[in-house]
Design a protein around this motif. Structure first.
Motif, PDB file in Angstrom:
ATOM      1  N   LEU A  27      21.339  37.857  42.483  1.00  0.00           N
ATOM      2  CA  LEU A  27      22.849  38.057  42.218  1.00  0.00           C
ATOM      3  C   LEU A  27      22.774  38.010  40.857  1.00  0.00           C
ATOM      4  O   LEU A  27      22.366  36.508  40.066  1.00  0.00           O
ATOM      5  CB  LEU A  27      23.599  37.744  42.649  1.00  0.00           C
ATOM      6  N   PRO A  28      23.239  39.272  40.032  1.00  0.00           N
ATOM      7  CA  PRO A  28      23.994  39.047  39.098  1.00  0.00           C
ATOM      8  C   PRO A  28      24.644  37.918  37.890  1.00  0.00           C
ATOM      9  O   PRO A  28      25.575  37.850  39.353  1.00  0.00           O
ATOM     10  CB  PRO A  28      24.707  40.380  38.059  1.00  0.00           C
ATOM     11  N   ALA A  29      24.549  37.130  37.270  1.00  0.00           N
ATOM     12  CA  ALA A  29      25.708  35.991  36.947  1.00  0.00           C
ATOM     13  C   ALA A  29      27.296  36.555  37.031  1.00  0.00           C
ATOM     14  O   ALA A  29      27.761  35.517  37.600  1.00  0.00           O
ATOM     15  CB  ALA A  29      25.793  34.912  35.612  1.00  0.00           C
ATOM     16  N   ILE A  30      27.376  38.126  36.528  1.00  0.00           N
ATOM     17  CA  ILE A  30      28.544  38.283  37.338  1.00  0.00           C
ATOM     18  C   ILE A  30      28.893  38.858  37.483  1.00  0.00           C
ATOM     19  O   ILE A  30      27.418  40.664  37.168  1.00  0.00           O
ATOM     20  CB  ILE A  30      28.863  38.901  35.504  1.00  0.00           C
ATOM     21  N   SER A  31      29.743  39.908  38.586  1.00  0.00           N
ATOM     22  CA  SER A  31      29.596  40.906  39.341  1.00  0.00           C
ATOM     23  C   SER A  31      30.892  41.859  39.638  1.00  0.00           C
ATOM     24  O   SER A  31      32.033  40.830  39.033  1.00  0.00           O
ATOM     25  CB  SER A  31      28.903  40.179  40.284  1.00  0.00           C
ATOM     26  N   LEU A  32      31.078  42.918  39.954  1.00  0.00           N
ATOM     27  CA  LEU A  32      31.975  43.492  39.389  1.00  0.00           C
ATOM     28  C   LEU A  32      33.065  43.565  40.810  1.00  0.00           C
ATOM     29  O   LEU A  32      32.448  44.037  41.939  1.00  0.00           O
ATOM     30  CB  LEU A  32      32.079  44.745  39.180  1.00  0.00           C
ATOM     31  N   GLY A  33      34.167  43.142  40.918  1.00  0.00           N
ATOM     32  CA  GLY A  33      35.128  43.227  42.137  1.00  0.00           C
ATOM     33  C   GLY A  33      36.296  44.129  42.209  1.00  0.00           C
ATOM     34  O   GLY A  33      36.495  44.628  41.002  1.00  0.00           O
ATOM     35  N   LEU A  34      36.063  45.170  43.368  1.00  0.00           N
ATOM     36  CA  LEU A  34      36.618  46.025  43.256  1.00  0.00           C
ATOM     37  C   LEU A  34      37.882  45.806  44.486  1.00  0.00           C
ATOM     38  O   LEU A  34      38.475  46.675  44.827  1.00  0.00           O
ATOM     39  CB  LEU A  34      36.237  47.570  44.081  1.00  0.00           C
ATOM     40  N   TRP A  35      38.658  44.956  43.931  1.00  0.00           N
ATOM     41  CA  TRP A  35      40.071  44.305  45.031  1.00  0.00           C
ATOM     42  C   TRP A  35      41.103  45.233  44.379  1.00  0.00           C
ATOM     43  O   TRP A  35      42.066  45.083  44.298  1.00  0.00           O
ATOM     44  CB  TRP A  35      40.012  42.502  44.759  1.00  0.00           C
ATOM     45  N   GLN A  61      26.047  44.193  41.843  1.00  0.00           N
ATOM     46  CA  GLN A  61      27.152  43.484  42.669  1.00  0.00           C
ATOM     47  C   GLN A  61      27.933  43.881  43.028  1.00  0.00           C
ATOM     48  O   GLN A  61      28.934  43.851  41.606  1.00  0.00           O
ATOM     49  CB  GLN A  61      26.559  42.021  43.302  1.00  0.00           C
ATOM     50  N   PHE A  62      28.046  45.336  44.146  1.00  0.00           N
ATOM     51  CA  PHE A  62      29.685  45.329  43.537  1.00  0.00           C
ATOM     52  C   PHE A  62      30.843  44.647  45.506  1.00  0.00           C
ATOM     53  O   PHE A  62      29.942  45.293  46.874  1.00  0.00           O
ATOM     54  CB  PHE A  62      29.504  46.454  43.726  1.00  0.00           C
ATOM     55  N   ASP A  63      31.627  44.503  44.884  1.00  0.00           N
ATOM     56  CA  ASP A  63      32.523  43.537  46.061  1.00  0.00           C
ATOM     57  C   ASP A  63      33.005  44.475  46.484  1.00  0.00           C
ATOM     58  O   ASP A  63      34.327  44.733  45.676  1.00  0.00           O
ATOM     59  CB  ASP A  63      32.600  42.228  45.113  1.00  0.00           C
ATOM     60  N   LEU A  64      33.507  44.795  47.830  1.00  0.00           N
ATOM     61  CA  LEU A  64      34.466  45.309  48.322  1.00  0.00           C
ATOM     62  C   LEU A  64      35.219  44.765  49.609  1.00  0.00           C
ATOM     63  O   LEU A  64      34.856  43.830  49.714  1.00  0.00           O
ATOM     64  CB  LEU A  64      34.217  46.935  48.699  1.00  0.00           C
ATOM     65  N   ALA A  65      36.323  45.271  49.948  1.00  0.00           N
ATOM     66  CA  ALA A  65      36.581  44.683  51.461  1.00  0.00           C
ATOM     67  C   ALA A  65      36.828  45.763  52.080  1.00  0.00           C
ATOM     68  O   ALA A  65      37.642  46.840  51.691  1.00  0.00           O
ATOM     69  CB  ALA A  65      37.217  43.683  51.390  1.00  0.00           C
ATOM     70  N   ALA A  97      28.263  45.186  49.290  1.00  0.00           N
ATOM     71  CA  ALA A  97      29.388  43.953  49.970  1.00  0.00           C
ATOM     72  C   ALA A  97      30.539  44.508  50.494  1.00  0.00           C
ATOM     73  O   ALA A  97      31.534  44.874  49.643  1.00  0.00           O
ATOM     74  CB  ALA A  97      29.524  42.768  49.445  1.00  0.00           C
ATOM     75  N   THR A  98      30.902  44.160  51.924  1.00  0.00           N
ATOM     76  CA  THR A  98      32.118  44.294  52.079  1.00  0.00           C
ATOM     77  C   THR A  98      32.825  43.558  53.168  1.00  0.00           C
ATOM     78  O   THR A  98      31.434  42.749  53.772  1.00  0.00           O
ATOM     79  CB  THR A  98      32.642  45.765  52.361  1.00  0.00           C
ATOM     80  N   THR A 299      26.768  31.298  42.699  1.00  0.00           N
ATOM     81  CA  THR A 299      25.389  31.783  41.785  1.00  0.00           C
ATOM     82  C   THR A 299      26.147  33.265  41.049  1.00  0.00           C
ATOM     83  O   THR A 299      25.037  33.412  39.822  1.00  0.00           O
ATOM     84  CB  THR A 299      25.711  32.538  42.639  1.00  0.00           C
ATOM     85  N   THR A 300      27.604  33.319  41.029  1.00  0.00           N
ATOM     86  CA  THR A 300      28.198  34.886  40.142  1.00  0.00           C
ATOM     87  C   THR A 300      29.466  35.086  40.472  1.00  0.00           C
ATOM     88  O   THR A 300      29.815  33.816  41.378  1.00  0.00           O
ATOM     89  CB  THR A 300      27.512  35.835  41.247  1.00  0.00           C
ATOM     90  N   ALA A 301      30.376  34.977  39.893  1.00  0.00           N
ATOM     91  CA  ALA A 301      31.628  35.113  39.352  1.00  0.00           C
ATOM     92  C   ALA A 301      31.839  36.411  39.558  1.00  0.00           C
ATOM     93  O   ALA A 301      31.747  37.928  38.564  1.00  0.00           O
ATOM     94  CB  ALA A 301      32.022  34.724  38.076  1.00  0.00           C
ATOM     95  N   LEU A 302      32.514  37.241  40.509  1.00  0.00           N
ATOM     96  CA  LEU A 302      33.369  38.136  40.440  1.00  0.00           C
ATOM     97  C   LEU A 302      34.782  38.527  39.943  1.00  0.00           C
ATOM     98  O   LEU A 302      35.614  37.843  40.136  1.00  0.00           O
ATOM     99  CB  LEU A 302      33.672  38.578  42.098  1.00  0.00           C
ATOM    100  N   VAL A 303      34.600  39.251  39.057  1.00  0.00           N
ATOM    101  CA  VAL A 303      35.405  39.585  38.296  1.00  0.00           C
ATOM    102  C   VAL A 303      36.350  41.400  38.409  1.00  0.00           C
ATOM    103  O   VAL A 303      35.143  42.354  38.739  1.00  0.00           O
ATOM    104  CB  VAL A 303      35.265  39.475  36.430  1.00  0.00           C
ATOM    105  N   GLY A 304      37.281  41.345  37.985  1.00  0.00           N
ATOM    106  CA  GLY A 304      37.643  42.786  38.121  1.00  0.00           C
ATOM    107  C   GLY A 304      38.078  42.878  36.542  1.00  0.00           C
ATOM    108  O   GLY A 304      37.664  42.905  35.697  1.00  0.00           O
ATOM    109  N   ALA A 305      37.960  44.410  36.610  1.00  0.00           N
ATOM    110  CA  ALA A 305      38.475  45.026  35.060  1.00  0.00           C
ATOM    111  C   ALA A 305      39.337  46.245  35.686  1.00  0.00           C
ATOM    112  O   ALA A 305      39.275  47.311  36.549  1.00  0.00           O
ATOM    113  CB  ALA A 305      36.911  45.253  34.481  1.00  0.00           C
TER     114      ALA A 305
END
Length: 350
Positions: A27-35, A61-65, A97-98, A299-305
């Protein structure tokens, strides 16, 4: 009409990849979270720009729910549209991911950890995303009213059916994580990753619970990866709140970032950490990301933007991930829990 997207050929040149626990997945060290920032209350063009720029910068990696929005489900629908129009040729490069666990629809089967809810939610997520499978499907929270063998059994069904490639858990305490690993072993489920909140002012995963172990202890011993969310403490660990609550900010608008979190004590800590970041020639956000990544169990930090510029600032953390012992000691003097872990009481009954 938007310009056709062609991914940057340099997208893998500067993003460090980390192996997720004892698996074969990097996984990338930084991932994008879509919270946050991805819903009908935001510009579709801006959301598309952020997602595509993230991929160009090596974020795979794109992290959703299921409930991300607003309204619930909107983030998955938005990402599904971007996937269909821009990222479809790169689906094999993406980790999508969801999750399911929190309230999604009315009635007794609209939240929790039951087999009925989790598998129904996964089917709905696949429809919104327009995909046949997700890469990671999470139990979004521990549910004390449902046996763990049922919750994890639903995750196993998702993996065995090919509708998810991997399974994970989120916000489970150390004790519940240990229990989940034991149940998973009995039913033949390989859990891949744990997703807890973690930041310089929310260090709960370092502290032992009633079992005497911390979440990080369990992750290190069992080989689970860690995708930490809210490493910027919902924006508190940025320059935005150094001098209080500005108009139009997330805290001013209400929601999960309570104005009470921005106490004088917390603001003093954040200002001191900002000074340390300055001495390292980093922004506060860059320091915060580099700090959570200092631990090899992460593993990775999930960040928003909310903008490409904000994402680029965060990604600047990758330019300086090294800390001296003196820097870590200085950070520890101010990186203290700020009583901001809003997920704790909803995620474990311990």
């Amino acid at each position: 009409m938007s310009t056709p997207f062609h991914a940057a050929p340099t997208r893998y040149d500067s993003m460090p990849m980390r192996r997720c626990g004892r698996s074969g997945l990097d996984l990338p060290a930084i991932s994008l979270g879509l919270w946050q920032n991805f819903g009908t209350d935001r510009s579709p063009e801006t959301q598309r720009e952020i997602v595509l720029h993230a991929f160009d910068r090596g974020i795979t990696q794109f992290d959703l729910a299921n409930n991300y929005g607003p309204p619930r489900g909107a983030a998955e629908e938005m990402f599904g549209r971007i996937l269909a129009t821009d990222l479809a040729p790169y689906r094999h490069e993406l980790v999508i991911a969801t999750k399911a666990g929190y309230r999604m629809w009315p009635g007794p089967y609209g939240e929790g950890g039951s087999r009925k809810y989790l598998l129904a939610s996964l089917e709905a997520s696949l429809r919104r995303l327009g995909v046949d499978y997700v890469d990671i499907f999470y139990s979004h929270r521990f549910d004390p009213t449902t046996p763990l063998h049922e919750t994890l059994g639903a995750l196993k069904t998702a993996v065995d059916s090919g509708k998810a490639l991997y399974a994970g858990i989120s916000s489970y305490s150390a004790t519940r994580t240990r229990e989940a690993m034991a149940v998973a072993d009995r039913i033949g489920l390989d859990l891949l990753v744990h997703q807890p909140s973690y930041s310089m002012i929310n260090r709960w995963i370092e502290r032992p619970d009633s079992s005497g172990e911390s979440v990080l202890d369990v992750l290190g011993e069992t080989g689970l990866g860690a995708a930490v969310f809210s490493p910027l403490a919902q924006g508190m660990l940025t320059r935005k709140y150094l001098h209080g609550v500005p108009e139009g900010s997330r805290a001013a608008a209400g929601g999960p970032l309570h104005t009470s979190f921005l106490s004088q004590e917390n603001l003093s800590r954040i200002q001191a950490l900002n000074a340390i970041a300055g001495r390292r020639h980093q922004t506060l956000a860059q320091l915060a990301i580099a700090w959570v990544l200092r631990d090899p169990r992460i593993t990775t930090a999930l960040v928003g933007a909310s903008s490409v510029a904000q994402l680029d600032d965060t990604l600047g953390a990758l330019e300086n991930l090294h800390f001296t012992r003196d820097e870590l000691r200085a950070i520890d003097r101010h990186a203290q829990d700020g009583d901001i872990n809003i997920w704790a009481h909803r995620s474990s009954n311990l």
